[in-house]
Design a protein around this motif. Structure first.
Motif, PDB file in Angstrom:
ATOM      1  N   VAL A 155      30.836  33.269  43.601  1.00 34.20           N
ATOM      2  CA  VAL A 155      30.307  34.801  43.446  1.00 34.20           C
ATOM      3  C   VAL A 155      31.396  35.781  42.634  1.00 34.20           C
ATOM      4  O   VAL A 155      32.531  35.355  42.810  1.00 34.20           O
ATOM      5  N   PRO A 156      30.956  36.582  41.718  1.00 29.38           N
ATOM      6  CA  PRO A 156      31.966  37.323  41.004  1.00 29.38           C
ATOM      7  C   PRO A 156      32.874  38.321  42.107  1.00 29.38           C
ATOM      8  O   PRO A 156      32.220  38.511  43.113  1.00 29.38           O
ATOM      9  N   HIS A 157      33.803  38.565  41.574  1.00 25.78           N
ATOM     10  CA  HIS A 157      34.565  39.752  42.270  1.00 25.78           C
ATOM     11  C   HIS A 157      33.990  40.907  41.950  1.00 25.78           C
ATOM     12  O   HIS A 157      33.704  41.355  41.121  1.00 25.78           O
ATOM     13  N   ILE A 158      33.872  41.745  43.180  1.00 26.23           N
ATOM     14  CA  ILE A 158      33.290  43.192  42.961  1.00 26.23           C
ATOM     15  C   ILE A 158      34.158  44.230  43.305  1.00 26.23           C
ATOM     16  O   ILE A 158      34.684  44.095  44.381  1.00 26.23           O
ATOM     17  N   VAL A 159      34.303  45.301  42.547  1.00 25.94           N
ATOM     18  CA  VAL A 159      35.223  46.097  42.907  1.00 25.94           C
ATOM     19  C   VAL A 159      34.583  47.635  42.645  1.00 25.94           C
ATOM     20  O   VAL A 159      33.807  47.687  41.544  1.00 25.94           O
TER      21      VAL A 159
ATOM     22  N   PRO B  15      40.475  56.321  46.242  1.00 24.78           N
ATOM     23  CA  PRO B  15      40.491  56.720  44.984  1.00 24.78           C
ATOM     24  C   PRO B  15      41.973  57.086  44.597  1.00 24.78           C
ATOM     25  O   PRO B  15      42.281  56.832  43.528  1.00 24.78           O
ATOM     26  N   LEU B  16      42.693  57.438  45.468  1.00 28.49           N
ATOM     27  CA  LEU B  16      44.156  57.503  45.128  1.00 28.49           C
ATOM     28  C   LEU B  16      44.743  56.229  44.374  1.00 28.49           C
ATOM     29  O   LEU B  16      45.317  56.345  43.390  1.00 28.49           O
ATOM     30  N   GLU B  17      44.513  55.253  45.127  1.00 29.18           N
ATOM     31  CA  GLU B  17      45.044  53.943  44.720  1.00 29.18           C
ATOM     32  C   GLU B  17      44.519  53.429  43.414  1.00 29.18           C
ATOM     33  O   GLU B  17      45.184  53.176  42.517  1.00 29.18           O
ATOM     34  N   ALA B  18      43.275  53.685  43.214  1.00 27.67           N
ATOM     35  CA  ALA B  18      42.661  53.360  42.064  1.00 27.67           C
ATOM     36  C   ALA B  18      43.229  54.105  40.926  1.00 27.67           C
ATOM     37  O   ALA B  18      43.388  53.712  39.658  1.00 27.67           O
ATOM     38  N   ASN B  19      43.266  55.511  40.949  1.00 32.36           N
ATOM     39  CA  ASN B  19      43.833  56.299  40.207  1.00 32.36           C
ATOM     40  C   ASN B  19      45.252  56.106  39.669  1.00 32.36           C
ATOM     41  O   ASN B  19      45.736  56.082  38.534  1.00 32.36           O
ATOM     42  N   LEU B  20      45.966  55.557  40.876  1.00 29.77           N
ATOM     43  CA  LEU B  20      47.527  55.374  40.215  1.00 29.77           C
ATOM     44  C   LEU B  20      47.396  53.969  39.414  1.00 29.77           C
ATOM     45  O   LEU B  20      48.349  53.878  38.479  1.00 29.77           O
ATOM     46  N   GLN B  21      46.709  53.158  39.698  1.00 29.12           N
ATOM     47  CA  GLN B  21      46.674  51.791  38.990  1.00 29.12           C
ATOM     48  C   GLN B  21      46.056  52.043  37.673  1.00 29.12           C
ATOM     49  O   GLN B  21      46.718  51.579  36.527  1.00 29.12           O
TER      50      GLN B  21
ATOM     51  N   HIS C 181      35.858  50.074  33.138  1.00 29.81           N
ATOM     52  CA  HIS C 181      36.575  49.340  32.668  1.00 29.81           C
ATOM     53  C   HIS C 181      37.803  49.172  33.146  1.00 29.81           C
ATOM     54  O   HIS C 181      38.395  47.907  33.433  1.00 29.81           O
ATOM     55  N   GLU C 182      38.731  50.250  33.389  1.00 27.22           N
ATOM     56  CA  GLU C 182      40.157  49.896  33.899  1.00 27.22           C
ATOM     57  C   GLU C 182      40.024  49.387  35.214  1.00 27.22           C
ATOM     58  O   GLU C 182      40.768  48.615  35.480  1.00 27.22           O
ATOM     59  N   LEU C 183      38.999  49.788  36.080  1.00 26.36           N
ATOM     60  CA  LEU C 183      38.815  49.131  37.573  1.00 26.36           C
ATOM     61  C   LEU C 183      38.786  47.603  37.217  1.00 26.36           C
ATOM     62  O   LEU C 183      39.384  46.875  38.181  1.00 26.36           O
ATOM     63  N   ALA C 184      38.074  47.083  36.653  1.00 28.52           N
ATOM     64  CA  ALA C 184      37.850  45.697  36.355  1.00 28.52           C
ATOM     65  C   ALA C 184      39.133  44.912  35.638  1.00 28.52           C
ATOM     66  O   ALA C 184      39.796  44.067  36.331  1.00 28.52           O
ATOM     67  N   LYS C 185      39.910  45.667  34.742  1.00 23.23           N
ATOM     68  CA  LYS C 185      41.056  45.000  34.432  1.00 23.23           C
ATOM     69  C   LYS C 185      42.192  44.995  35.501  1.00 23.23           C
ATOM     70  O   LYS C 185      42.862  44.234  35.519  1.00 23.23           O
TER      71      LYS C 185
END
Length: 116
Positions: free
Chosen positions: A56-60, A87-93, A108-112
């Motif tokens: 199964v693909p990874h889903i984020v 959201p804070l963690e995602a934005n920092l990454q 795209h950034e979330l996937a990368k």
């Protein structure tokens, strides 16, 4: 080894969706309306990927309060494992890689970042 990643940038009533393959190449970019028919199409696509990869693909996706509830319910109802980023963690990454802000670029950034 991680094969495919599906990332969603969730907003009101719809999400930007990207699908990356194991080589970190974008295979698909589009919009998912939070409707039964679009969720069914996503389910079919996930099943095709699962069949071809043997996993199964990874889903984020980013937790966006009330907007992400229907997305999360869809994944739960189908028994998919997913990463719901705060959201804070995602934005920092994503800030480490950010060029310009659009919903699609966020997907795209979330996937990368998920490959890391």
């Amino acid at each position: 080894m991680m094969k495919h990643v599906i990332a969603l940038d969730v907003s009101k009533g719809k999400s930007s969706v990207v699908i990356y393959d194991r080589y970190r190449q974008c295979e698909f970019e589009g919009e998912l309306n939070h409707t039964r028919i679009d969720f069914e199409r996503l389910h079919e696509r996930i099943e095709e990927i699962t069949k071809s990869d043997g996993q199964v693909p990874h889903i984020v996706f980013e937790a966006t309060g009330v907007y992400s509830k229907s997305v999360e319910a869809f994944f739960k109802n189908h028994g998919y494992t997913y990463s719901r980023m705060n959201p804070l963690e995602a934005n920092l990454q994503m800030a480490k890689m950010r060029r310009h802000k659009t919903d699609c670029s966020d997907a795209h950034e979330l996937a990368k970042t998920h490959f890391k």
